[in-house]
Write a protein that holds these residues in place. Structure first.
Motif, PDB file in Angstrom:
ATOM      1  N   GLN A   1       0.825  -1.203   0.000  1.00  0.00           N
ATOM      2  CA  GLN A   1       0.000   0.000   0.000  1.00  0.00           C
ATOM      3  C   GLN A   1       0.867   1.264   0.000  1.00  0.00           C
ATOM      4  O   GLN A   1       0.567   2.240  -0.702  1.00  0.00           O
ATOM      5  CB  GLN A   1      -0.934  -0.004   1.213  1.00  0.00           C
ATOM      6  CG  GLN A   1      -1.973  -1.125   1.176  1.00  0.00           C
ATOM      7  CD  GLN A   1      -2.900  -1.091   2.371  1.00  0.00           C
ATOM      8  OE1 GLN A   1      -3.362  -0.032   2.783  1.00  0.00           O
ATOM      9  NE2 GLN A   1      -3.182  -2.251   2.941  1.00  0.00           N
ATOM     10  N   GLN A   2       1.941   1.234   0.783  1.00  0.00           N
ATOM     11  CA  GLN A   2       2.846   2.387   0.821  1.00  0.00           C
ATOM     12  C   GLN A   2       3.555   2.569  -0.520  1.00  0.00           C
ATOM     13  O   GLN A   2       3.799   3.701  -0.946  1.00  0.00           O
ATOM     14  CB  GLN A   2       3.858   2.218   1.943  1.00  0.00           C
ATOM     15  CG  GLN A   2       3.256   2.336   3.333  1.00  0.00           C
ATOM     16  CD  GLN A   2       4.270   2.070   4.435  1.00  0.00           C
ATOM     17  OE1 GLN A   2       5.362   1.540   4.192  1.00  0.00           O
ATOM     18  NE2 GLN A   2       3.929   2.429   5.657  1.00  0.00           N
TER      19      GLN A   2
ATOM     20  N   ALA B   1       1.225   4.337  -2.870  1.00  0.00           N
ATOM     21  CA  ALA B   1       1.158   5.763  -2.557  1.00  0.00           C
ATOM     22  C   ALA B   1       2.404   6.486  -3.056  1.00  0.00           C
ATOM     23  O   ALA B   1       2.333   7.607  -3.582  1.00  0.00           O
ATOM     24  CB  ALA B   1       0.985   5.951  -1.056  1.00  0.00           C
TER      25      ALA B   1
ATOM     26  N   THR C   1       2.669   9.583  -5.997  1.00  0.00           N
ATOM     27  CA  THR C   1       3.260  10.903  -5.726  1.00  0.00           C
ATOM     28  C   THR C   1       4.659  11.052  -6.308  1.00  0.00           C
ATOM     29  O   THR C   1       5.325  12.052  -6.041  1.00  0.00           O
ATOM     30  CB  THR C   1       3.318  11.145  -4.207  1.00  0.00           C
ATOM     31  OG1 THR C   1       4.098  10.100  -3.583  1.00  0.00           O
ATOM     32  CG2 THR C   1       1.921  11.145  -3.600  1.00  0.00           C
TER      33      THR C   1
END
Length: 257
Positions: free
Chosen positions: A219-220, A223, A227
């Motif tokens: 999940q990180q 993300a 970005t």
């Protein structure tokens, strides 16, 4: 490739191979063949299998390959004649080179080890005892593959790894480590949208198969890709420690599966 005979004979040889140069009791061979329901003739069947294997090896110039011991039977072969033992040795060298900072040498040892595999271990042998050990060997293979690819990503080989990682993610859809590595390789290759697609597919599989979300690491990573986090940029080439002289692995006759 030798014709190893019927299924019982193949199971006996598989157990002897997995315990090469160590005695294997008759009871253990009976259990491997019949699990928990051996017939009255089970020990005689084991002896028939041993006799058949001895005739087979004798016909190919190896009459003393299976010996009788006080405990049972033993397959007597050089240690490097068993692919699984060679694999374990090469992986051990790879991990030592990795820990010592010799990254390219580690990758070479890992690749040599992985090249010994030609499909699932002991495929088609229907024995719970054998398949339990085959499952352990398969896990060692996957772990070595993951570690090898991680070293290669650190060496900046992301573009070269995309094809292999795509196959590994397809074959091992619940291994989040391979998904994370493929996402990283795609992102570093300028393929951000495809990297995010890998995450979405991994998430779908995890929810449908296990009813859970991907782990926090994945999940990180998603993300960070969204970005364009600088932490995902290719790392600087690692400082290499001089390689130790490579020890050639002697080739061996193709005597065993």
């Amino acid at each position: 490739m030798l014709d190893l005979g019927g299924s019982r004979q193949q199971i006996v040889l598989a157990v002897l191979v997995l315990n090469a140069n160590h005695s294997v009791s008759q009871d253990r061979l009976v259990e491997a063949i019949y699990d928990e329901d051996p017939p009255a003739t089970s020990r005689a069947q084991v002896q028939i299998c041993i006799s058949g294997l001895r005739r087979l090896f004798a016909a190919h110039g190896h009459p003393e390959m299976i010996v009788t011991t006080r405990q049972g039977y033993m397959l007597r072969v050089p240690a490097d004649a068993i692919d699984l033992r060679r694999f374990e040795s090469l992986v051990g060298r790879a991990r030592k080179a990795r820990d010592d900072g010799r990254h390219r040498e580690a990758v070479q040892h890992y690749r040599d080890a992985l090249s010994l595999w030609r499909g699932p271990a002991f495929e088609g042998i229907e024995s719970r005892s054998v398949q339990a050990l085959a499952g352990w060997a398969a896990e060692q293979r996957i772990t070595a593959n993951e570690d090898c690819i991680q070293r290669e990503l650190e060496l900046g080989r992301h573009q070269e790894l995309v094809g292999e990682l795509t196959r590994l993610v397809r074959e091992h859809s619940l291994r989040e480590g391979f998904a994370a590595q493929l996402m990283t390789a795609l992102y570093r290759s300028g393929r951000q949208a495809e990297a995010l697609r890998v995450y979405r597919e991994a998430r779908r599989v995890m929810i449908e198969e296990l009813g859970i979300e991907p782990n926090e690491r994945l999940q990180q990573l998603e993300a960070a890709i969204l970005t364009s986090d600088e932490s995902l940029d290719p790392p600087a080439p690692p400082v290499e420690v001089p390689a130790e002289p490579r020890v050639a692995v002697a080739s061996v006759p193709n005597m065993l599966p």
